[in-house]
Design an enzyme around this catalytic site. Structure first.
Site, PDB file in Angstrom:
ATOM      1  N   ARG A 173       0.858  -1.171   0.000  1.00  0.00           N
ATOM      2  CA  ARG A 173       0.000   0.000   0.000  1.00  0.00           C
ATOM      3  C   ARG A 173       0.903   1.232   0.000  1.00  0.00           C
ATOM      4  NH1 ARG A 173      -1.903  -3.558   4.069  1.00  0.00           N
ATOM      5  NH2 ARG A 173      -4.003  -4.399   3.655  1.00  0.00           N
ATOM      6  N   LYS A 198      -1.804  -2.893   8.121  1.00  0.00           N
ATOM      7  CA  LYS A 198      -2.974  -2.429   8.871  1.00  0.00           C
ATOM      8  C   LYS A 198      -3.045  -3.111  10.227  1.00  0.00           C
ATOM      9  CE  LYS A 198      -6.084  -1.021   5.139  1.00  0.00           C
ATOM     10  NZ  LYS A 198      -7.408  -1.232   4.508  1.00  0.00           N
ATOM     11  N   HIS A 266      -2.535   2.729  -6.286  1.00  0.00           N
ATOM     12  CA  HIS A 266      -3.102   1.520  -5.687  1.00  0.00           C
ATOM     13  C   HIS A 266      -3.348   0.448  -6.747  1.00  0.00           C
ATOM     14  CE1 HIS A 266      -4.572  -0.372  -2.075  1.00  0.00           C
ATOM     15  NE2 HIS A 266      -5.679  -0.762  -2.686  1.00  0.00           N
ATOM     16  N   ARG A 269      -0.726  -2.158  -6.867  1.00  0.00           N
ATOM     17  CA  ARG A 269      -0.899  -3.244  -5.884  1.00  0.00           C
ATOM     18  C   ARG A 269      -1.871  -4.287  -6.439  1.00  0.00           C
ATOM     19  NH1 ARG A 269      -1.177  -4.710  -0.206  1.00  0.00           N
ATOM     20  NH2 ARG A 269      -3.321  -5.078   0.486  1.00  0.00           N
ATOM     21  N   HIS A 292      -3.761  -9.271   3.720  1.00  0.00           N
ATOM     22  CA  HIS A 292      -5.210  -9.303   3.920  1.00  0.00           C
ATOM     23  C   HIS A 292      -5.541 -10.156   5.142  1.00  0.00           C
ATOM     24  CE1 HIS A 292      -6.294  -8.344  -0.551  1.00  0.00           C
ATOM     25  NE2 HIS A 292      -6.065  -7.269   0.162  1.00  0.00           N
ATOM     26  N   TYR A 301      -9.623 -11.093  -6.656  1.00  0.00           N
ATOM     27  CA  TYR A 301      -8.701 -11.148  -7.797  1.00  0.00           C
ATOM     28  C   TYR A 301      -8.968 -12.350  -8.696  1.00  0.00           C
ATOM     29  CZ  TYR A 301      -6.344  -7.405  -5.371  1.00  0.00           C
ATOM     30  OH  TYR A 301      -6.080  -6.208  -4.758  1.00  0.00           O
TER      31      TYR A 301
END
Length: 322
Positions: A173, A198, A266, A269, A292, A301
């Protein structure tokens, strides 16, 4: 109440009693003066509320008052949503309209005039999932090359190329790339990079030599003295690089290359994940590389890959070509 099919008569239709009109004005003033919402947002909110009041006037046979709003049940809101849906309104607009109605009722609830629980009991319509839009592999390679010479200084060009290379080469990110320190800078011989994502969750991502080479080239040309815990990527004056600067750099690149607006930092990514999957990458591994928390976030995806496969099939199959 007299009825008429003419537009002028419809525009004069009373859709709210004076007390409710007065509260509507107070709410809009509150949004503009205290919440500092943009004029365009205020216009949209007012339009949504008036559409709802127009529905209630028709639904109940008379212009509603504040008390009438207090008596509304979840079924009334569902009926409104169904009416709008029948009129061809899409899920996104329905959800926005419901959010405006809830905001107004919440305002009245804080004044002690209604109970907003009925509107909160209605779920907003499910919106279609928007698939990420990756760039193609050749486009990604051009974006990270640093060969277009769009910047005033060569070191800025190499800095932008190094950031883009981290996004595409490691699936980072923007925030993750820009949070790296000089001490964490990948080198050409390094094989992994530790990233804090995150929620403070750490992960190891493999490093391609090209990533370390791009960062090393940038550090050699950077005119600012950097070391240790200093931010790896800096702006023109030497302070931490802003994500907005990276976004502007991408805007220049996509304009020069004729790419669509979906070609954002982004998107690199997304391209990382999509191209790995197309090359036979394992979904669980890609999940770990992207950081994730849930596999469901990564599974999107597979939909992109399937969509592209069908598009390629349609273009290439002899029967399709006639």
């Amino acid at each position: 109440m007299a009825s008429s099919a003419s537009p002028s008569a419809d525009s004069l239709l009373i859709i709210a009693q004076p007390d409710l009109n007065q509260r509507l004005g107070l709410w809009l003033d509150h949004l503009g003066d205290e919440r500092r919402l943009a004029d365009k947002t205020l216009v949209a909110y007012e339009r949504d509320i008036r559409q709802f009041l127009r529905f209630l006037t028709d639904y109940s046979g008379g212009a509603p008052s504040v008390k009438d709003l207090a008596d509304l049940r979840p079924a009334d809101f569902r009926a409104y949503m169904a009416r709008r849906r029948q009129g061809g309104v899409q899920s996104r607009s329905l959800a926005r309209g419901l959010a405006g109605i809830r905001s107004f009722l919440s305002f009245l609830e804080k004044r002690g005039e209604v109970n907003a629980a009925a509107s909160s009991a209605v779920r907003p319509p499910r919106q279609g999932k928007s698939l990420p839009k990756p760039v193609s592999a050749p486009e990604a390679m051009d974006l990270i090359s640093g060969d277009l010479a769009l910047e005033s200084e060569p070191w800025i060009e190499t800095r932008n190329a190094a950031v883009m290379t981290l996004l595409y080469g490691c699936g980072l990110r923007i925030s993750e790339a820009l949070s790296l320190t000089v001490a964490q800078a990948p080198t050409p011989d390094a094989r992994t990079l530790r990233i804090k994502g995150k929620g403070g969750k750490e992960r190891l991502v493999p490093l391609l030599p090209a990533v370390g080479e791009a960062v090393s080239t940038y550090l050699k040309l950077c005119p600012h003295p950097l070391s240790g815990s200093d931010p790896l990527f800096v702006g023109v004056r030497g302070g931490p690089l802003s994500p907005r600067i990276v976004q502007k750099a991408m805007e220049k690149l996509r304009s020069a290359m004729g790419l669509p607006k979906s070609a954002t930092p982004h998107a690199l990514r997304h391209s990382f994940a999509t191209h790995l999957l197309a090359g036979g990458g394992d979904l669980r591994t890609i999940q770990e590389l992207l950081g994730h928390a849930s596999l469901s976030s990564t599974q999107i995806y597979t939909e992109i890959d399937s969509t592209r496969l069908l598009e390629a099939y349609d273009k290439a199959h002899p029967r399709h070509r006639g």
